[in-house]
Each structure stands twice: as structure tokens, then as C-alpha cells.
Write a protein that holds these residues in place. Structure first.
Motif, PDB file in Angstrom:
ATOM      1  N   ALA A  72       9.668 -33.541   8.547  1.00 29.32           N
ATOM      2  CA  ALA A  72       8.658 -32.883   7.716  1.00 29.32           C
ATOM      3  C   ALA A  72       8.465 -31.429   8.163  1.00 29.32           C
ATOM      4  N   LEU A  73       8.361 -31.208   9.464  1.00 32.24           N
ATOM      5  CA  LEU A  73       8.188 -29.847   9.967  1.00 32.24           C
ATOM      6  C   LEU A  73       9.391 -28.975   9.641  1.00 32.24           C
ATOM      7  N   ASP A  74      10.597 -29.542   9.716  1.00 28.80           N
ATOM      8  CA  ASP A  74      11.804 -28.794   9.335  1.00 28.80           C
ATOM      9  C   ASP A  74      11.745 -28.376   7.869  1.00 28.80           C
ATOM     10  N   GLU A  75      11.307 -29.291   7.008  1.00 28.51           N
ATOM     11  CA  GLU A  75      11.229 -28.981   5.580  1.00 28.51           C
ATOM     12  C   GLU A  75      10.142 -27.957   5.279  1.00 28.51           C
ATOM     13  N   PHE A  76       9.024 -28.013   6.016  1.00 27.40           N
ATOM     14  CA  PHE A  76       7.995 -26.986   5.835  1.00 27.40           C
ATOM     15  C   PHE A  76       8.561 -25.616   6.198  1.00 27.40           C
ATOM     16  N   GLN A  77       9.370 -25.545   7.282  1.00 29.51           N
ATOM     17  CA  GLN A  77       9.992 -24.272   7.657  1.00 29.51           C
ATOM     18  C   GLN A  77      10.956 -23.792   6.578  1.00 29.51           C
ATOM     19  N   LYS A  78      11.727 -24.718   5.997  1.00 33.36           N
ATOM     20  CA  LYS A  78      12.646 -24.349   4.915  1.00 33.36           C
ATOM     21  C   LYS A  78      11.865 -23.846   3.709  1.00 33.36           C
ATOM     22  N   ALA A  79      10.730 -24.482   3.423  1.00 37.45           N
ATOM     23  CA  ALA A  79       9.898 -24.046   2.299  1.00 37.45           C
ATOM     24  C   ALA A  79       9.407 -22.621   2.530  1.00 37.45           C
ATOM     25  N   GLU A  80       8.960 -22.328   3.737  1.00 37.97           N
ATOM     26  CA  GLU A  80       8.498 -20.979   4.071  1.00 37.97           C
ATOM     27  C   GLU A  80       9.618 -19.965   3.903  1.00 37.97           C
ATOM     28  N   ALA A  81      10.834 -20.356   4.310  1.00 39.86           N
ATOM     29  CA  ALA A  81      11.973 -19.442   4.219  1.00 39.86           C
ATOM     30  C   ALA A  81      12.359 -19.142   2.770  1.00 39.86           C
ATOM     31  N   CYS A  82      12.046 -20.041   1.868  1.00 39.83           N
ATOM     32  CA  CYS A  82      12.386 -19.841   0.447  1.00 39.83           C
ATOM     33  C   CYS A  82      11.476 -18.825  -0.226  1.00 39.83           C
ATOM     34  N   ALA A  83      10.300 -18.630   0.304  1.00 39.90           N
ATOM     35  CA  ALA A  83       9.316 -17.766  -0.351  1.00 39.90           C
ATOM     36  C   ALA A  83       9.803 -16.325  -0.393  1.00 39.90           C
ATOM     37  N   ASP A  84       9.742 -15.733  -1.556  1.00 37.76           N
ATOM     38  CA  ASP A  84      10.072 -14.318  -1.728  1.00 37.76           C
ATOM     39  C   ASP A  84       8.761 -13.552  -1.832  1.00 37.76           C
ATOM     40  N   THR A  85       8.235 -13.161  -0.687  1.00 34.90           N
ATOM     41  CA  THR A  85       6.911 -12.530  -0.652  1.00 34.90           C
ATOM     42  C   THR A  85       6.916 -11.126  -1.231  1.00 34.90           C
ATOM     43  N   THR A  86       8.106 -10.566  -1.501  1.00 34.35           N
ATOM     44  CA  THR A  86       8.161  -9.241  -2.127  1.00 34.35           C
ATOM     45  C   THR A  86       8.068  -9.326  -3.648  1.00 34.35           C
ATOM     46  N   ALA A  87       8.254 -10.521  -4.189  1.00 34.97           N
ATOM     47  CA  ALA A  87       8.201 -10.695  -5.648  1.00 34.97           C
ATOM     48  C   ALA A  87       6.756 -10.755  -6.129  1.00 34.97           C
ATOM     49  N   THR A  88       6.521 -10.200  -7.287  1.00 35.15           N
ATOM     50  CA  THR A  88       5.157 -10.210  -7.826  1.00 35.15           C
ATOM     51  C   THR A  88       4.723 -11.612  -8.250  1.00 35.15           C
ATOM     52  N   ASP A  89       5.692 -12.474  -8.572  1.00 32.45           N
ATOM     53  CA  ASP A  89       5.337 -13.829  -8.997  1.00 32.45           C
ATOM     54  C   ASP A  89       5.407 -14.847  -7.857  1.00 32.45           C
ATOM     55  N   CYS A  90       5.463 -14.367  -6.619  1.00 32.17           N
ATOM     56  CA  CYS A  90       5.503 -15.278  -5.469  1.00 32.17           C
ATOM     57  C   CYS A  90       4.259 -16.179  -5.491  1.00 32.17           C
ATOM     58  N   ASP A  91       4.481 -17.475  -5.359  1.00 27.87           N
ATOM     59  CA  ASP A  91       3.375 -18.435  -5.369  1.00 27.87           C
ATOM     60  C   ASP A  91       2.732 -18.451  -3.972  1.00 27.87           C
ATOM     61  N   ARG A  92       1.861 -17.489  -3.757  1.00 27.48           N
ATOM     62  CA  ARG A  92       1.231 -17.343  -2.439  1.00 27.48           C
ATOM     63  C   ARG A  92       0.277 -18.503  -2.132  1.00 27.48           C
ATOM     64  N   HIS A  93      -0.268 -19.098  -3.157  1.00 26.17           N
ATOM     65  CA  HIS A  93      -1.144 -20.248  -2.948  1.00 26.17           C
ATOM     66  C   HIS A  93      -0.338 -21.407  -2.358  1.00 26.17           C
ATOM     67  N   LEU A  94       0.837 -21.660  -2.921  1.00 21.87           N
ATOM     68  CA  LEU A  94       1.701 -22.715  -2.391  1.00 21.87           C
ATOM     69  C   LEU A  94       2.166 -22.362  -0.990  1.00 21.87           C
ATOM     70  N   LEU A  95       2.502 -21.102  -0.755  1.00 25.67           N
ATOM     71  CA  LEU A  95       2.927 -20.671   0.576  1.00 25.67           C
ATOM     72  C   LEU A  95       1.812 -20.898   1.601  1.00 25.67           C
ATOM     73  N   ALA A  96       0.575 -20.599   1.214  1.00 24.87           N
ATOM     74  CA  ALA A  96      -0.555 -20.854   2.112  1.00 24.87           C
ATOM     75  C   ALA A  96      -0.708 -22.348   2.378  1.00 24.87           C
ATOM     76  N   ARG A  97      -0.489 -23.164   1.357  1.00 24.07           N
ATOM     77  CA  ARG A  97      -0.569 -24.616   1.508  1.00 24.07           C
ATOM     78  C   ARG A  97       0.530 -25.111   2.442  1.00 24.07           C
ATOM     79  N   VAL A  98       1.731 -24.551   2.314  1.00 22.19           N
ATOM     80  CA  VAL A  98       2.843 -24.913   3.202  1.00 22.19           C
ATOM     81  C   VAL A  98       2.459 -24.610   4.640  1.00 22.19           C
TER      82      VAL A  98
END
Length: 134
Positions: A72-98
Motif C-alpha cells: 500500500a505504501l509503495d502504491e501511495f508513493q507511485k500515486a504521488e509520482a504520477c501527479a503533475d503539479t505544474t498542470a492547472t488541472d492537477c487534482d490537488r485534493h486527491l494528491l492531499a488525500r494520497v
């Protein structure tokens, strides 16, 4: 072909649950890891960064519910790595939840390890007392 149909069905099910509704994302659990893995793999190959993050988040939650903390912790790290925080449509709410789910799971893992250390330490202490008394 059956795998593709299962993935499409899972995606449609998630959409019908309202995976875009952030209030309901805590309730998204896929029964068994096989479907969650397929969903995550599909999004990795065909999805947007937000969908990839969601796929790994769902897989992480599935592993956490199964008691597979390390996976589970490995997958949470992979989820964080997928986030494109430079994009305007980045789902920051989901990233915060991750981030919060990963932190919570890590704290639970640390607490259970700490409790085990105290139990083992107590048993060793009692064993030493028993040896000293004899």
C-alpha cells in the motif's frame, strides 16, 4: 478482451460512484487486488496524470484494506509520482488525500512495530528475571 471489458466496467462503476466527487473518494474500494491492479495498469498506459494517480490511489487503498501495508505504501508513493503539479488541472485534493492516507498508514505501521518491540522487550525482561531467580 475480457480484461478490457472488466476494466471498462470498473471505470464506469467508479464514474457512477462519483469518483469526481472528492467527498466519496474515501469510499472507493475495489474488491480484490486483481481488478485494482488491472485498473491501475490501464490508467498507467492510457490515462491522464490525474487518472494514473487515482488508479494507484485505489490500488493502495485496496492493499491497505487487505493488510498489505508495504505494498500500500509503495502504491501511495507511485500515486504521488504520477501527479503533475505544474498542470492547472492537477487534482490537488486527491494528491492531499494520497499524502494523508500514506502518512496515516505509516503512523499505524510505526505504532504496531513499536508495540511489538515493547512486548518482546517485556518478555525478554521477564525471562531474565526468571533466570535471575533460579
Amino acid at each position: 478482451m475480457h480484461r478490457f471489458i472488466a476494466i471498462v466496467f470498473a471505470c464506469l462503476s467508479l464514474l457512477s460512484l462519483g469518483c469526481g466527487n472528492h467527498q466519496q473518494q474515501d469510499d472507493i474500494l475495489v474488491p480484490g487486488d486483481t481488478l485494482a491492479i488491472s485498473l491501475s495498469e490501464y490508467f498507467d498506459g492510457h490515462g491522464t496524470p490525474n487518472e494514473q494517480m487515482l488508479g494507484h490511489y485505489i490500488l493502495a487503498r485496496t492493499y491497505a484494506e487487505m493488510g498489505e501495508v508495504s505494498q500500500a505504501l509503495d502504491e501511495f508513493q507511485k500515486a504521488e509520482a504520477c501527479a503533475d503539479t505544474t498542470a492547472t488541472d492537477c487534482d490537488r485534493h486527491l494528491l492531499a488525500r494520497v499524502h494523508s492516507q500514506a502518512l496515516l498508514l505509516q503512523e499505524e505501521k510505526t505504532e504496531s512495530t513499536g508495540g511489538l518491540i515493547w512486548i518482546v522487550g517485556g518478555l525478554v525482561f521477564l525471562a531474565l528475571l526468571g533466570v535471575a531467580d533460579s
